[in-house]
Design a protein around this motif. Structure first.
Motif, mmCIF file in Angstrom:
data_model
loop_
_atom_site.group_PDB
_atom_site.id
_atom_site.type_symbol
_atom_site.label_atom_id
_atom_site.label_comp_id
_atom_site.label_asym_id
_atom_site.label_seq_id
_atom_site.Cartn_x
_atom_site.Cartn_y
_atom_site.Cartn_z
ATOM 1 N N LEU A 55 0.841 -1.207 0.000
ATOM 2 C CA LEU A 55 0.000 0.000 0.000
ATOM 3 C C LEU A 55 0.871 1.249 0.000
ATOM 4 N N ALA A 56 1.924 1.231 0.790
ATOM 5 C CA ALA A 56 2.822 2.396 0.820
ATOM 6 C C ALA A 56 3.467 2.612 -0.545
ATOM 7 N N ALA A 57 3.755 1.502 -1.231
ATOM 8 C CA ALA A 57 4.416 1.602 -2.537
ATOM 9 C C ALA A 57 3.529 2.275 -3.577
ATOM 10 N N ILE A 58 2.209 2.207 -3.389
ATOM 11 C CA ILE A 58 1.316 2.920 -4.321
ATOM 12 C C ILE A 58 0.838 4.238 -3.699
ATOM 13 N N ARG A 59 1.611 4.725 -2.735
ATOM 14 C CA ARG A 59 1.434 6.063 -2.147
ATOM 15 C C ARG A 59 0.187 6.190 -1.278
ATOM 16 N N VAL A 60 -0.249 5.087 -0.708
ATOM 17 C CA VAL A 60 -1.298 5.181 0.314
ATOM 18 C C VAL A 60 -0.645 5.676 1.598
ATOM 19 N N ASN A 61 -1.189 6.732 2.145
ATOM 20 C CA ASN A 61 -0.621 7.268 3.377
ATOM 21 C C ASN A 61 -1.425 6.872 4.609
ATOM 22 N N HIS A 62 -2.749 7.084 4.549
ATOM 23 C CA HIS A 62 -3.559 6.869 5.749
ATOM 24 C C HIS A 62 -4.333 5.553 5.620
ATOM 25 N N LEU A 63 -4.066 4.653 6.541
ATOM 26 C CA LEU A 63 -4.706 3.340 6.506
ATOM 27 C C LEU A 63 -5.644 3.215 7.712
ATOM 28 N N PHE A 64 -6.893 2.844 7.446
ATOM 29 C CA PHE A 64 -7.910 2.745 8.493
ATOM 30 C C PHE A 64 -8.444 1.314 8.571
ATOM 31 N N LEU A 65 -9.039 1.010 9.700
ATOM 32 C CA LEU A 65 -9.775 -0.248 9.846
ATOM 33 C C LEU A 65 -10.732 -0.093 11.014
ATOM 34 N N GLU A 66 -11.692 -1.000 11.061
ATOM 35 C CA GLU A 66 -12.617 -1.068 12.192
ATOM 36 C C GLU A 66 -12.464 -2.422 12.851
ATOM 37 N N VAL A 67 -12.477 -2.418 14.169
ATOM 38 C CA VAL A 67 -12.338 -3.679 14.897
ATOM 39 C C VAL A 67 -13.315 -3.697 16.064
ATOM 40 N N ASP A 68 -13.913 -4.851 16.253
ATOM 41 C CA ASP A 68 -14.824 -5.070 17.376
ATOM 42 C C ASP A 68 -14.058 -4.844 18.679
ATOM 43 N N VAL A 69 -14.609 -4.019 19.546
ATOM 44 C CA VAL A 69 -13.930 -3.688 20.802
ATOM 45 C C VAL A 69 -13.625 -4.951 21.609
ATOM 46 N N GLU A 70 -14.403 -6.011 21.388
ATOM 47 C CA GLU A 70 -14.220 -7.251 22.160
ATOM 48 C C GLU A 70 -13.253 -8.233 21.485
ATOM 49 N N ASN A 71 -12.726 -7.881 20.342
ATOM 50 C CA ASN A 71 -11.835 -8.775 19.597
ATOM 51 C C ASN A 71 -10.389 -8.565 20.063
ATOM 52 N N THR A 72 -10.051 -9.215 21.155
ATOM 53 C CA THR A 72 -8.736 -8.982 21.764
ATOM 54 C C THR A 72 -7.598 -9.439 20.856
ATOM 55 N N ALA A 73 -7.811 -10.530 20.117
ATOM 56 C CA ALA A 73 -6.744 -11.029 19.234
ATOM 57 C C ALA A 73 -6.413 -9.988 18.168
ATOM 58 N N ALA A 74 -7.443 -9.498 17.484
ATOM 59 C CA ALA A 74 -7.201 -8.530 16.412
ATOM 60 C C ALA A 74 -6.650 -7.218 16.978
ATOM 61 N N ARG A 75 -7.157 -6.800 18.131
ATOM 62 C CA ARG A 75 -6.661 -5.536 18.704
ATOM 63 C C ARG A 75 -5.174 -5.642 19.062
ATOM 64 N N ALA A 76 -4.771 -6.820 19.564
ATOM 65 C CA ALA A 76 -3.343 -7.006 19.885
ATOM 66 C C ALA A 76 -2.507 -7.001 18.605
ATOM 67 N N LEU A 77 -3.029 -7.662 17.577
ATOM 68 C CA LEU A 77 -2.325 -7.682 16.284
ATOM 69 C C LEU A 77 -2.128 -6.259 15.759
ATOM 70 N N TYR A 78 -3.187 -5.470 15.757
ATOM 71 C CA TYR A 78 -3.105 -4.108 15.208
ATOM 72 C C TYR A 78 -2.206 -3.225 16.064
ATOM 73 N N ALA A 79 -2.240 -3.432 17.367
ATOM 74 C CA ALA A 79 -1.346 -2.655 18.249
ATOM 75 C C ALA A 79 0.107 -2.946 17.896
ATOM 76 N N ASN A 80 0.411 -4.229 17.586
ATOM 77 C CA ASN A 80 1.780 -4.589 17.183
ATOM 78 C C ASN A 80 2.215 -3.811 15.944
ATOM 79 N N PHE A 81 1.246 -3.494 15.092
ATOM 80 C CA PHE A 81 1.568 -2.802 13.839
ATOM 81 C C PHE A 81 1.431 -1.287 13.957
ATOM 82 N N GLY A 82 1.229 -0.791 15.152
ATOM 83 C CA GLY A 82 1.240 0.661 15.366
ATOM 84 C C GLY A 82 -0.058 1.370 15.028
#
Ligand SMILES: CC(C)(COP(=O)(O)OP(=O)(O)OC[C@H]1O[C@@H](n2cnc3c(N)ncnc32)[C@H](O)[C@@H]1OP(=O)(O)O)[C@@H](O)C(=O)NCCC(=O)NCCS
Length: 159
Positions: A103-130
């Motif tokens: 995505l960065a290579a095609i000049r995407v700057n702002h990346l968004f997503l939505e995650v269920d507040v109760e989805n601890t696995a996904a929230r930990a994954l996304y936190a790892n990626f900043g």
């Protein structure tokens, strides 16, 4: 019987509509309201859609995937899922690294997503990626029964 490796090293590569059935099958094991094969077929032919798959080396089947939609310098991760038997083996991490680089290579700057507040696995994954929380949508997801859960809106800048 398969001995699942502790850390997987699948091949990560772009995928398209030919993988729609496998994406739908993994999605069905991952979410309460799964998308159908035809939903994926339509997404894959929608301009601005990019997907990467984790392809198991021996039999070439799909172990997980991530799918994003790009508009100008913004993108949204629409979904990411790993087959249950392959989870906690580093596959989502292996998928996100090249996906974000792509995505960065095609000049995407702002990346968004939505995650269920109760989805601890996904929230930990996304936190790892900043990813950082920039918003919250109350009662956004329907849960089993008549319940609902909030979605956290997360953002990470890539450039
Ligand atoms: C969320 C999901 C994609 C993670 O895939 P994965 O391949 O298991 O993730 P990884 O093995 O790369 O794990 C990366 C990190 O995520 C976190 N994580 C993953 N699963 C976790 C769990 N069950 N509990 C807590 N943290 C977890 C950990 O920080 C982990 O790092 P670690 O293994 O070094 O501790 C997977 O659980 C999944 O498909 N879930 C269902 C679909 C879903 O919720 N998608 C996200 C929608 S927003």
């Amino acid at each position: 019987m398969i001995n699942w490796p502790a850390r997987a090293s699948p091949c990560i590569r772009p995928i398209g509509a030919e993988r729609s059935a496998e994406c739908a099958a993994i999605h069905a094991t991952s979410f309460a309201y799964p998308w159908q094969e035809t939903d994926f077929e339509q997404l894959f032919v929608t301009p601005g859609t990019f997907a990467d798959g984790a392809i198991e080396a021996k039999d070439e089947y799909l172990a997980g995937f991530v799918l994003s939609r790009v508009a100008a310098d913004e993108a949204e991760i629409l979904t990411i899922a790993v087959a249950p038997e392959w989870r906690r083996r580093g596959i989502a991490t292996s998928l996100l690294k090249p996906h974000l680089h792509g995505l960065a290579a095609i000049r995407v700057n702002h990346l968004f997503l939505e995650v269920d507040v109760e989805n601890t696995a996904a929230r930990a994954l996304y936190a790892n990626f900043g990813f950082e929380q920039v918003g919250e949508r109350k009662a956004y997801y329907r849960t089993a029964g008549a319940g609902s859960a909030a979605a956290l809106v997360m953002r990470r800048d890539l450039l």
